[in-house]
Scaffold this active site. Structure first.
Site, PDB file in Angstrom:
ATOM      1  CD1 TRP A   1      -1.490   1.693  -5.945  1.00  0.00           C
ATOM      2  CD2 TRP A   1      -2.092   3.036  -4.676  1.00  0.00           C
ATOM      3  NE1 TRP A   1      -2.567   1.849  -6.575  1.00  0.00           N
ATOM      4  CE2 TRP A   1      -3.225   3.211  -5.928  1.00  0.00           C
ATOM      5  CE3 TRP A   1      -2.358   4.404  -3.952  1.00  0.00           C
ATOM      6  CZ2 TRP A   1      -4.400   4.289  -5.900  1.00  0.00           C
ATOM      7  CZ3 TRP A   1      -2.946   5.001  -3.722  1.00  0.00           C
ATOM      8  CH2 TRP A   1      -4.189   5.228  -5.089  1.00  0.00           C
ATOM      9  CG  HIS A   2       0.296   5.984  -1.064  1.00  0.00           C
ATOM     10  ND1 HIS A   2       0.271   4.878  -0.719  1.00  0.00           N
ATOM     11  CD2 HIS A   2      -0.992   6.717  -0.552  1.00  0.00           C
ATOM     12  CE1 HIS A   2      -1.579   5.378  -0.472  1.00  0.00           C
ATOM     13  NE2 HIS A   2      -1.981   6.237  -0.611  1.00  0.00           N
ATOM     14  N   GLY A   3       3.330   5.941  -3.876  1.00  0.00           N
ATOM     15  CA  GLY A   3       4.846   6.273  -5.252  1.00  0.00           C
ATOM     16  C   GLY A   3       5.761   5.410  -4.501  1.00  0.00           C
TER      17      GLY A   3
ATOM     18  CB  SER B   1      -0.708  -0.065   1.345  1.00  0.00           C
ATOM     19  OG  SER B   1      -2.024   1.105   1.850  1.00  0.00           O
TER      20      SER B   1
ATOM     21  CG  PHE C   1      -0.893   9.626  -4.305  1.00  0.00           C
ATOM     22  CD1 PHE C   1       1.315   9.380  -5.008  1.00  0.00           C
ATOM     23  CD2 PHE C   1      -1.119  10.009  -3.132  1.00  0.00           C
ATOM     24  CE1 PHE C   1       1.509  10.260  -3.588  1.00  0.00           C
ATOM     25  CE2 PHE C   1      -1.049  10.395  -2.183  1.00  0.00           C
ATOM     26  CZ  PHE C   1       0.393  10.998  -2.606  1.00  0.00           C
TER      27      PHE C   1
END
Length: 477
Positions: free
Chosen positions: A325-327, A322, A477
């Site tokens: 996934w954001h960056g 997770s 994102f």
């Protein structure tokens, strides 16, 4: 196109009028209108990446049909794998190429090998993380026989590219959104009016809360090495409300806009800063992403069925993925890992589902115990947000180190009273309506009180909003 732009204020009424007054005879015509409007909405960002969106839609549309028509499991698995590899390949190239190449170079340099890596100046297509996950969940659901493959290309394309959710979610499921697209929508006045209230509250959170916190947060984080510990605490707290106002504000606007077209989207936020532990926080923050990882990663890994070691392993995988996934930055990975550590005591003691209902349900005020739990949960969340906001892990560590110095309890040099006053107003309103669908769903008061309150909120937005067309944080994102 930004929700908080003049262009969108012109775009939305035009699409709304065409939708209900021109193309209202057949819902298929409405779907074609939504598709064209969505492509135009996306092209306003960068028309070149519209072709990437179209390719992704075409790939998953064909893959879904091929999976369903497969003569055996092996053939279906081939088409599912092909779709996943290509989708994640595009996502990996545009979002993570420089990260992996740079990290590999740093690793080799650490061992004394000097290498020259080839970094690319890649522009990240806005929304790619969101529409990629839309497509992945669809083909996986078809493969698992949870849904039938969609034969109508327009309906499927609207599901992926529907403009209210296209660039920053919520991450929809085909099982929830496609059935709404495939049937006639009848204009519902109450639904539309409540959608307008939700849009208003979204604009308040974005333009009043987030955009007023942003310059203060930037000033403190950019000068963290000279700021006092008290100011650094203020910076962390303001960022917590900036990102909440920014992202939940976007979600409220998206859900409200969609309700104008008779389509309900998944709820993405449920007043997370009133959570009493970190497990409750993650059930209330970015709900569509958390549930996506739960259904398509955590459960396939074994979920909670195995022993404690498997639960811990799967929990860390979910939070680390997770974060990633954001960056493409180690700060997001550390942020995810830190939340996994917060979660660990609840998992070990089997108390991760002890706070399923909203705090102080049916009461005006929380108990002392609930206040303490909410304060602790918010405090550790703020520490994790420092990693999310900082430019690097080392900067975040220095920021936190400076906070916990001997001057921690000294009086800050300055207090942004206006920002805290607006945040306090938001918290009071959301606390009163924490058992409702959104912050302005005020049903317990008489009509004239409700209308007076809406006028007050409109006045506050007009008086204190930042009209600078500031982009939303989650667009990156």
């Amino acid at each position: 196109m930004l929700f908080n732009s003049v262009g969108f204020l012109i775009f939305l009424p035009i699409v709304f009028c065409l939708y209900w007054f021109v193309f209202n005879k057949k819902f298929q015509h409405q779907n074609r209108l939504l598709l064209l409007a969505s492509f135009y909405f996306y092209a306003c960002w960068d028309w070149r990446f519209l072709f990437l969106l179209m390719f992704s839609i075409g790939l998953d549309y064909v893959s879904g049909i091929k999976i369903e028509n497969s003569k055996n499991k092996r053939e279906a698995t081939f088409w599912l794998t092909l779709s996943i590899v290509i989708n994640l390949g595009f996502l990996g190239f545009f979002k993570y190429y420089n990260f992996f190449v740079g990290s590999f170079s740093d690793l080799l340099n650490g061992f004394g090998f000097k290498v020259n890596v080839w970094l690319l100046h890649i522009i990240l297509p806005v929304g790619i993380s969101f529409y990629t996950f839309h497509g992945l969940s669809y083909v996986i659901d078809v493969y698992k026989k949870r849904i039938k493959a969609e034969r109508n290309f327009t309906d499927y394309a609207v599901f992926v590219s529907y403009f209210p959710l296209l660039v920053a979610g919520p991450i929809e499921r085909a099982t929830h959104l496609l059935p709404q697209i495939q049937k006639e929508r009848i204009f519902n006045y109450e639904q539309a009016v409540d959608g307008m209230r939700q849009i208003l509250w979204g604009f308040f959170k974005k333009m009043v809360i987030a955009d007023n916190c942003a310059p203060l947060v930037n000033e403190i984080f950019n000068n963290y090495h000279t700021e006092s510990p008290g100011n650094l605490v203020i910076g962390a707290v303001l960022f917590a409300f900036q990102i909440y106002g920014d992202f939940s504000g976007y979600s409220d606007i998206a859900l409200g806009v969609s309700r104008l077209f008779g389509i309900e989207l998944l709820k993405n936020f449920a007043f997370p800063y009133f959570s009493r532990d970190i497990a409750e926080f993650w059930r209330r923050w970015h709900i569509s992403l958390s549930s996506w990882f739960r259904d398509y990663l955590y459960i396939p890994l074994g979920g909670s069925k195995g022993g404690l070691s498997m639960k811990i392993r799967n929990t860390f995988i979910i939070f680390l993925v997770s974060g990633f996934w954001h960056g493409a930055n180690w700060t997001f990975i550390v942020w995810g890992g830190l939340n996994a550590l917060y979660f660990l005591p609840l998992l070990i003691t089997n108390k991760n589902r002890q706070n399923l209902e909203v705090a102080a349900q049916g009461k005006w005020l929380p108990s002392f115990k609930e206040c303490f739990q909410i304060l602790i949960t918010f405090s550790v969340t703020c520490i994790a947000w420092i990693f999310f906001r900082a430019e690097s892990v080392s900067v975040a560590c220095q920021y936190i180190k400076r906070i916990f110095s001997s001057e921690l309890f000294s009086v800050p040099h300055s207090l942004p009273l206006k920002a805290f006053g607006l945040i306090g107003f938001m918290l009071v309103v959301e606390w009163i309506n924490r058992e409702r669908f959104h912050g302005l769903e005020i049903k317990r008061f008489s009509p004239w009180i409700r209308r007076s309150f809406y006028i007050i909120v409109i006045f506050i937005v007009l008086r204190y909003a930042n009209f600078g067309n500031n982009a939303f944080i989650y667009f990156q994102f």
